[in-house]
Each structure stands twice: as C-alpha cells, then as structure tokens.
Design an enzyme around this catalytic site. Structure first.
Site, mmCIF file in Angstrom:
data_model
loop_
_atom_site.group_PDB
_atom_site.id
_atom_site.type_symbol
_atom_site.label_atom_id
_atom_site.label_comp_id
_atom_site.label_asym_id
_atom_site.label_seq_id
_atom_site.Cartn_x
_atom_site.Cartn_y
_atom_site.Cartn_z
ATOM 1 N N ASP A 1 -8.571 5.339 -8.832
ATOM 2 C CA ASP A 1 -9.232 4.033 -8.956
ATOM 3 C C ASP A 1 -10.755 4.137 -8.887
ATOM 4 O O ASP A 1 -11.448 3.130 -8.736
ATOM 5 C CB ASP A 1 -8.741 3.078 -7.862
ATOM 6 C CG ASP A 1 -9.076 3.549 -6.458
ATOM 7 O OD1 ASP A 1 -9.541 4.699 -6.310
ATOM 8 O OD2 ASP A 1 -8.858 2.768 -5.509
ATOM 9 N N GLU B 1 0.814 -1.219 0.000
ATOM 10 C CA GLU B 1 0.000 0.000 0.000
ATOM 11 C C GLU B 1 0.846 1.266 0.000
ATOM 12 O O GLU B 1 0.466 2.266 -0.620
ATOM 13 C CB GLU B 1 -0.902 0.013 1.247
ATOM 14 C CG GLU B 1 -1.932 -1.103 1.291
ATOM 15 C CD GLU B 1 -3.122 -0.826 0.400
ATOM 16 O OE1 GLU B 1 -3.435 0.359 0.178
ATOM 17 O OE2 GLU B 1 -3.728 -1.791 -0.083
ATOM 18 N N THR C 1 -8.021 8.149 -1.079
ATOM 19 C CA THR C 1 -7.578 6.980 -0.339
ATOM 20 C C THR C 1 -6.657 7.477 0.767
ATOM 21 O O THR C 1 -5.769 8.297 0.509
ATOM 22 C CB THR C 1 -6.824 5.990 -1.244
ATOM 23 O OG1 THR C 1 -7.725 5.483 -2.225
ATOM 24 C CG2 THR C 1 -6.251 4.831 -0.445
#
Length: 413
Positions: free
Chosen positions: A219, A201, A224
C-alpha cells in the site's frame, strides 16, 4: 492495516443506566378491543442515562405523575422495556412533556441488540402519541430519542404503555448490565472494538495474537505490523520501536532504529531486510513490547478518536467508527473524513440526528477508502459498521454479527 402492580425496587447502575429489578406479573388492562391488554407495566426497564432519581422504571409504572428523565444535553438517549419474552405489539402510548423529542423512533428487538423501527417521526410535538396498528413482535421495546425540541435540557417520558394480546404471566428477566449504554471507555466495549478491527486487519477476532504480525501489503507504506498495523512509512512503527528501546535498551529491534528513521515517509525496506521481520516476531513474545504496542495504539489512535467522538456526542458505534478510521487513515485522515461528513450532516452535539450523521460519516469514509486501490474493498464499513447502524445498534450491544471480506464473525456477549 491489512487488506482483508407489584413491588418494584429501582437502582442506578454504572455509567448512568437506570434499571428496574422486579418479579413481574401479567397486567390485564384493556386497551380498546378484543384481547389486547397492557403488557409493559412493571416490566424491567433501563435507560441510557437518568437525571436525579427519575429512573427508567418511572416511565412504565402505574403513575402518570412520575417520569423518566435523561441527562441534559444534545444527542441520542433511550429508554428500553423488557417484555420478558417475544410479544406481539399492537399499540404504544407515549406521554411526553416539555422535554420532548422532536425526532424519535419506536423500535422492537428480539435480542436487545438488533432493532427494527415500528414508528419514526421528525415532527414530535410533546403531546401524547397514541400509536396504533403497529403489528410488531419482540421481547424489547425501545424509545430512541435522537433530537431535542428544546435547546437545553434532555428528554423526559412520563408514561410508556405497550399493548398486545393477552398472555400468560411472563418470567422475570435477568437484570441489565452496566455495559448497555457505555462507550468504548468500558473495557468490554473496547474489547469488542479491537475484535472488530482485527476481523478486518487480520481475519480473526484473536487480536492479541497479532503482536507478531508483519508484512508489506503493497500500500506504499512499507512494512505493516502489530495489533493495529503500525507502518514503517508513517512514523508510528518508528515510535513503537523507539519507545520499546527506551523501556528495554538492547532489545532485538534497537539496532534497526537508524534504518526506520531513514525509511520513514517512504515504502523502502532499506536497512530493514532481511532481519527486521524476524526480529519483530521475536520481540512480540516480550510482554514489554506487547505493552508498548497497546500504549501506542491508545496514544496515537484510540484516545484521540474517542476525544473527537465524545465531543461530537456519539455513542459507542460512532466512537468505534472514528477509531477504525483513525487506524486506517491516521487521526488526520479521520478528521478529514469527519469534516466531509459535517458538510452534509450535523453531529449530535450540534443538534443533529445521530443515525443521519453516522450515515454521512460512513459515506465519507467509503469515498476516502476508494481513493486507494489497497483499501478499495469497503466491506469493513458496509457489512459491519453500516450493518450495525441499520440495526440501530448505536451502543455496540452484543450479540454482534457481521461479515468482512466474505468471512462471517460473531461476538456473542
């Protein structure tokens, strides 16, 4: 998520591991020809679990009457013998009983983490197996039992005899720790799991530095952020900020709650720009916000993944595979991957072979990742989880070495 023949004392260790604590001697018992001798008698032994007092040491003591017996139930169990130093292994004799393994592997390792098969069978019959001309080398010898012959009980071995060339007396080995056979409920194993996720990540093992991470990775999920990639488009970021505000009213993120509710389910930044990223980074210095992130990770991903993995009879590697899938795809996505895997392989709890099932799960995971351009790089599976599986490291035992997105990582202990 981000894209990138002496006195022996036995003891039961935590998490059900049976261990032998001893000062071993070289045992010269002829095995047949030349200088081949018995090198395993009285060596320190550990097992994945035990029943009653039938500890690991009973598998390699001087008696064929005593035995090691695992806990009852389907799934994978093992017994491991520490030969003290790297030894050549020419022959192994196994004495099973009625609680025998239909499918098992005889394995050797230099570090107790990465294993190589010397022998495997899916046709165990419960008799004595005299395995000759093995030609293996390693410090550790393990019998990995993956499928029971019976529908009840566990596994039992009354005798494990390892033969190799005559050698000098071997040094005593350090006692095994209780983390060997534990799952991710063990704090050390959970820490490894978080480091593995962070390598994929955030391109670092330092996952605690990621409380402040935030970006739009393109995405379709909006922003995020945080230690497991909470997103503004999938409700978990909203839940994190709402809980933070419940615990600490008036925090720097509280004013963005209406906007987070509005953008939930989309990739929009409406009402979040330009101040939300800076506010998230500022909040990340607050221990209360850090605790909220960790609690949300456990509530939404870690605990559900472990519940399914334990129910399926998976050891630490399988538990991590479920957890990592839940972080990327959500628990519902993880369950869909699991369902796809179960169409081609049985779980250990269903009487299936654990390595075969995990291979099917990883196949299904890769197929799902490749349906999204943002997740099309599958190295977090193929050069990490699949690598551990090929090395039979079902317990995520350190040392761990892997690569993600071209970068190399290592957990030494």
């Amino acid at each position: 998520m981000r894209i990138r023949a002496h006195h022996v004392r036995t003891a039961a260790l935590s998490t059900g591991i049976a261990a032998t604590l001893c000062v071993p001697l070289a045992v010269s018992v002829a095995a047949g020809a030349g200088n081949t001798v018995l090198i395993s008698r009285g060596r320190p032994a550990v097992a994945s679990s035990i029943t009653g007092g039938e500890v690991a040491a009973r598998a390699n003591d001087a008696s064929t009457v005593t035995r090691w017996a695992s806990a009852a139930g389907p799934g994978t169990q093992w017994v491991r013998i520490d030969l003290g130093s790297a030894q050549r292994i020419d022959r192994v004799r196994l004495s099973w009983g009625s609680a025998y393994a239909k499918t098992y592997r005889l394995q050797v390792s230099g570090d107790g983490s990465n294993w190589t098969d010397l022998y495997s069978t899916r046709a165990g019959n419960g008799e004595s197996d005299d395995l000759k001309r093995l030609n293996g080398t390693g410090r550790y010898l393990r019998v990995l039992a993956t499928q029971r012959a019976r529908t009840s009980g566990g596994y039992a071995l009354s005798d494990v005899r390892v033969y190799g060339p005559a050698s000098k007396a071997l040094p005593a080995a350090a006692p095994a720790t209780g983390s060997l056979a534990s799952g991710l409920e063990d704090g050390r194993k959970k820490e490894r799991a978080m480091q593995l996720i962070s390598s994929a990540e955030n391109s670092t093992l330092a996952w605690r530095r990621q409380f402040s991470y935030i970006e739009d990775i393109g995405d379709g999920r909006g922003y995020t952020a945080g230690i497991v990639g909470f997103t503004s488009g999938t409700s978990d970021m909203l839940a994190v900020v709402a809980e933070y505000t419940r615990r600490k009213p008036g925090n720097v993120l509280a004013k963005f709650l209406p906007a987070l509710r509005a953008v939930n389910g989309s990739d929009s930044h409406a009402g979040l720009d330009p101040g939300f990223p800076a506010a998230w980074r500022a909040a990340a210095a607050d221990p209360v916000f850090q605790r909220v992130q960790e609690d949300a990770r456990d509530t939404y991903y870690f605990k559900p993944a472990l519940r399914f993995a334990r129910g399926d009879g998976l050891r630490a590697l399988g538990q991590f595979a479920y957890f990592d899938a839940a972080v990327m795809h959500g628990v519902s996505g993880m369950r869909a991957i699991r369902a796809a895997a179960m169409r081609t392989a049985r779980t250990p709890a269903q009487g299936g072979d654990e390595p075969a099932y995990l291979n099917a799960f990883l196949n299904a995971r890769v197929a799902e990742m490749r349906t999204e351009e943002a997740h099309s790089d599958v190295t977090r599976v193929e050069t990490a989880q699949r690598l551990f599986l090929r090395r039979s490291n079902l317990d995520l035992t350190a040392p761990l070495n892997w690569r993600v997105y071209g970068d190399a990582y290592r957990i030494a202990s």
